[in-house]
Design a protein around this motif. Structure first.
Motif, PDB file in Angstrom:
ATOM      1  N   LYS A  62      -3.122  16.588 -10.027  1.00  0.00           N
ATOM      2  CA  LYS A  62      -4.533  16.504 -10.311  1.00  0.00           C
ATOM      3  C   LYS A  62      -4.954  17.704 -11.181  1.00  0.00           C
ATOM      4  O   LYS A  62      -4.425  18.777 -11.064  1.00  0.00           O
ATOM      5  CB  LYS A  62      -5.329  16.510  -9.016  1.00  0.00           C
ATOM      6  CG  LYS A  62      -5.051  15.250  -8.208  1.00  0.00           C
ATOM      7  CD  LYS A  62      -5.836  15.234  -6.941  1.00  0.00           C
ATOM      8  CE  LYS A  62      -5.654  13.903  -6.305  1.00  0.00           C
ATOM      9  NZ  LYS A  62      -5.082  13.806  -5.071  1.00  0.00           N
ATOM     10  N   MET A  80       2.357   1.728  -3.520  1.00  0.00           N
ATOM     11  CA  MET A  80       1.363   2.198  -4.495  1.00  0.00           C
ATOM     12  C   MET A  80       1.020   3.655  -4.279  1.00  0.00           C
ATOM     13  O   MET A  80       0.863   4.413  -5.245  1.00  0.00           O
ATOM     14  CB  MET A  80       0.108   1.331  -4.400  1.00  0.00           C
ATOM     15  CG  MET A  80       0.307  -0.067  -4.958  1.00  0.00           C
ATOM     16  SD  MET A  80      -1.165  -1.066  -4.872  1.00  0.00           S
ATOM     17  CE  MET A  80      -2.196  -0.262  -6.084  1.00  0.00           C
ATOM     18  N   ILE A  81       0.881   4.063  -3.036  1.00  0.00           N
ATOM     19  CA  ILE A  81       0.573   5.474  -2.761  1.00  0.00           C
ATOM     20  C   ILE A  81       1.721   6.354  -3.216  1.00  0.00           C
ATOM     21  O   ILE A  81       1.516   7.428  -3.806  1.00  0.00           O
ATOM     22  CB  ILE A  81       0.255   5.680  -1.273  1.00  0.00           C
ATOM     23  CG1 ILE A  81      -1.101   5.072  -0.944  1.00  0.00           C
ATOM     24  CG2 ILE A  81       0.283   7.156  -0.899  1.00  0.00           C
ATOM     25  CD1 ILE A  81      -1.452   5.095   0.520  1.00  0.00           C
ATOM     26  N   ASN A  82       2.957   5.917  -2.993  1.00  0.00           N
ATOM     27  CA  ASN A  82       4.109   6.705  -3.410  1.00  0.00           C
ATOM     28  C   ASN A  82       4.182   6.804  -4.939  1.00  0.00           C
ATOM     29  O   ASN A  82       4.501   7.853  -5.494  1.00  0.00           O
ATOM     30  CB  ASN A  82       5.399   6.076  -2.886  1.00  0.00           C
ATOM     31  CG  ASN A  82       6.000   6.895  -1.780  1.00  0.00           C
ATOM     32  OD1 ASN A  82       5.544   7.990  -1.503  1.00  0.00           O
ATOM     33  ND2 ASN A  82       7.014   6.343  -1.146  1.00  0.00           N
ATOM     34  N   LYS A  83       3.911   5.703  -5.627  1.00  0.00           N
ATOM     35  CA  LYS A  83       4.052   5.681  -7.073  1.00  0.00           C
ATOM     36  C   LYS A  83       2.919   6.437  -7.758  1.00  0.00           C
ATOM     37  O   LYS A  83       3.160   7.260  -8.642  1.00  0.00           O
ATOM     38  CB  LYS A  83       4.088   4.242  -7.575  1.00  0.00           C
ATOM     39  CG  LYS A  83       4.343   4.139  -9.041  1.00  0.00           C
ATOM     40  CD  LYS A  83       4.512   2.699  -9.460  1.00  0.00           C
ATOM     41  CE  LYS A  83       4.840   2.655 -10.947  1.00  0.00           C
ATOM     42  NZ  LYS A  83       4.950   1.302 -11.429  1.00  0.00           N
ATOM     43  N   TYR A  84       1.681   6.159  -7.402  1.00  0.00           N
ATOM     44  CA  TYR A  84       0.546   6.749  -8.097  1.00  0.00           C
ATOM     45  C   TYR A  84       0.028   8.015  -7.432  1.00  0.00           C
ATOM     46  O   TYR A  84      -0.773   8.725  -8.024  1.00  0.00           O
ATOM     47  CB  TYR A  84      -0.587   5.719  -8.209  1.00  0.00           C
ATOM     48  CG  TYR A  84      -0.190   4.532  -9.039  1.00  0.00           C
ATOM     49  CD1 TYR A  84       0.018   4.663 -10.406  1.00  0.00           C
ATOM     50  CD2 TYR A  84      -0.011   3.299  -8.439  1.00  0.00           C
ATOM     51  CE1 TYR A  84       0.400   3.565 -11.154  1.00  0.00           C
ATOM     52  CE2 TYR A  84       0.371   2.206  -9.177  1.00  0.00           C
ATOM     53  CZ  TYR A  84       0.571   2.338 -10.549  1.00  0.00           C
ATOM     54  OH  TYR A  84       0.952   1.262 -11.294  1.00  0.00           O
ATOM     55  N   GLY A  85       0.473   8.334  -6.309  1.00  0.00           N
ATOM     56  CA  GLY A  85       0.004   9.534  -5.631  1.00  0.00           C
ATOM     57  C   GLY A  85       0.735  10.780  -6.052  1.00  0.00           C
ATOM     58  O   GLY A  85       0.364  11.879  -5.683  1.00  0.00           O
ATOM     59  N   ARG A  86       1.762  10.667  -6.910  1.00  0.00           N
ATOM     60  CA  ARG A  86       2.539  11.840  -7.326  1.00  0.00           C
ATOM     61  C   ARG A  86       1.944  12.553  -8.530  1.00  0.00           C
ATOM     62  O   ARG A  86       2.412  13.607  -8.884  1.00  0.00           O
ATOM     63  CB  ARG A  86       3.969  11.406  -7.643  1.00  0.00           C
ATOM     64  CG  ARG A  86       4.722  11.023  -6.409  1.00  0.00           C
ATOM     65  CD  ARG A  86       6.144  10.782  -6.739  1.00  0.00           C
ATOM     66  NE  ARG A  86       6.869  10.441  -5.520  1.00  0.00           N
ATOM     67  CZ  ARG A  86       8.140  10.221  -5.468  1.00  0.00           C
ATOM     68  NH1 ARG A  86       8.851  10.284  -6.571  1.00  0.00           N
ATOM     69  NH2 ARG A  86       8.718   9.920  -4.340  1.00  0.00           N
ATOM     70  N   ARG A  87       0.979  11.962  -9.196  1.00  0.00           N
ATOM     71  CA  ARG A  87       0.382  12.624 -10.362  1.00  0.00           C
ATOM     72  C   ARG A  87      -0.333  13.873  -9.926  1.00  0.00           C
ATOM     73  O   ARG A  87      -1.080  13.866  -8.957  1.00  0.00           O
ATOM     74  CB  ARG A  87      -0.615  11.692 -11.038  1.00  0.00           C
ATOM     75  CG  ARG A  87       0.064  10.677 -11.868  1.00  0.00           C
ATOM     76  CD  ARG A  87      -0.890  10.190 -12.938  1.00  0.00           C
ATOM     77  NE  ARG A  87      -0.191   9.113 -13.615  1.00  0.00           N
ATOM     78  CZ  ARG A  87      -0.626   7.901 -13.751  1.00  0.00           C
ATOM     79  NH1 ARG A  87      -1.811   7.585 -13.304  1.00  0.00           N
ATOM     80  NH2 ARG A  87       0.079   7.004 -14.371  1.00  0.00           N
ATOM     81  N   LEU A 120       0.830  -1.207   0.000  1.00  0.00           N
ATOM     82  CA  LEU A 120       0.000   0.000   0.000  1.00  0.00           C
ATOM     83  C   LEU A 120       0.862   1.253   0.000  1.00  0.00           C
ATOM     84  O   LEU A 120       0.578   2.210  -0.739  1.00  0.00           O
ATOM     85  CB  LEU A 120      -0.922  -0.026   1.217  1.00  0.00           C
ATOM     86  CG  LEU A 120      -2.127   0.886   1.200  1.00  0.00           C
ATOM     87  CD1 LEU A 120      -3.060   0.488   0.068  1.00  0.00           C
ATOM     88  CD2 LEU A 120      -2.846   0.821   2.516  1.00  0.00           C
ATOM     89  N   PHE A 121       1.916   1.256   0.765  1.00  0.00           N
ATOM     90  CA  PHE A 121       2.812   2.413   0.816  1.00  0.00           C
ATOM     91  C   PHE A 121       3.484   2.647  -0.541  1.00  0.00           C
ATOM     92  O   PHE A 121       3.585   3.780  -1.007  1.00  0.00           O
ATOM     93  CB  PHE A 121       3.868   2.189   1.911  1.00  0.00           C
ATOM     94  CG  PHE A 121       4.848   3.303   2.044  1.00  0.00           C
ATOM     95  CD1 PHE A 121       4.482   4.508   2.615  1.00  0.00           C
ATOM     96  CD2 PHE A 121       6.152   3.164   1.580  1.00  0.00           C
ATOM     97  CE1 PHE A 121       5.390   5.540   2.735  1.00  0.00           C
ATOM     98  CE2 PHE A 121       7.060   4.191   1.689  1.00  0.00           C
ATOM     99  CZ  PHE A 121       6.688   5.390   2.274  1.00  0.00           C
TER     100      PHE A 121
END
Length: 160
Positions: free
Chosen positions: A155, A146-153, A143-144
Motif C-alpha cells: 500500500k 482472492m485475498i491471497n492474490k490481491y492482498g499482497r500489493r 475468497l481465500f
C-alpha cells in the motif's frame, strides 16, 4: 435327606434377607436359583448361614436390590440321600417407568408437527442443506484465493 424347614419372604434388616432353615444329615450343600437360573454370588447378593447340629440357618442377603432382583428364588439343598427345594417370590422395587410405551405415545401425541416429515420431504431438505454447505465452501475458497492474490500489493507504494 434334606428338608427345608422355613423359607421366608425378604425383609429389610441391614440388608434385605430371605431367611431359611434346612435340616439334613449329612449336612446338605445349598445353592440358589433365580427364576430357574443358577444364582451366582456377587458383592450385591450373597448367602450367609451357620450350621447348628443338623440344621443350617441363614439368609440370602441383598445389598440395595433393584427391580432387576425381583422374581422367584428357589433354595436347593442336596446331600447323598436326596435333595429338596422350595421357592419364594422376592419383590424389592417397582420398575421405575412401568408404562414406557404409554408415555412414549403420550409424548408423540403432543409432539410438534415439524418432527413428522415424509421421506421425500426429508431427502429434499437434506439435499438443500448439502447444497448450501457446498456453496459456502466454494465461496470461502474463492475468497481465500482472492485475498491471497490481491492482498499482497504494498500500500502507498512502499516496499517492505
Amino acid at each position: 435327606p434334606p428338608r427345608i424347614l422355613t423359607l421366608e419372604e425378604p425383609v429389610l434388616h441391614m440388608d434385605h434377607c430371605i431367611a431359611f432353615a434346612v435340616h439334613g444329615n449329612p449336612a446338605p450343600t445349598l445353592h440358589w436359583l433365580h427364576n430357574g437360573q443358577v444364582l451366582r454370588e456377587t458383592e450385591i447378593i450373597r448367602m450367609e448361614f451357620y450350621q447348628q447340629g443338623e440344621v443350617s440357618e441363614g439368609c440370602l442377603l441383598f445389598n440395595k436390590p433393584t427391580h432387576y432382583n425381583n422374581g422367584n428364588y428357589t433354595i436347593v439343598a442336596t446331600n447323598q440321600l436326596g435333595s429338596a427345594n422350595q421357592t419364594i417370590k422376592g419383590h424389592f422395587l417397582e420398575k421405575p417407568f412401568p408404562a414406557v410405551s404409554g408415555l412414549f405415545s403420550f409424548r408423540m401425541q403432543y409432539a410438534p408437527k415439524f418432527l413428522f416429515v415424509d421421506s421425500k420431504a426429508f431427502s429434499f431438505q437434506v439435499s438443500i442443506a448439502v447444497g448450501l454447505a457446498a456453496f459456502a465452501c466454494v465461496l470461502l475458497v474463492v475468497l481465500f484465493i482472492m485475498i491471497n492474490k490481491y492482498g499482497r500489493r504494498s500500500k502507498f507504494g512502499m516496499k517492505g
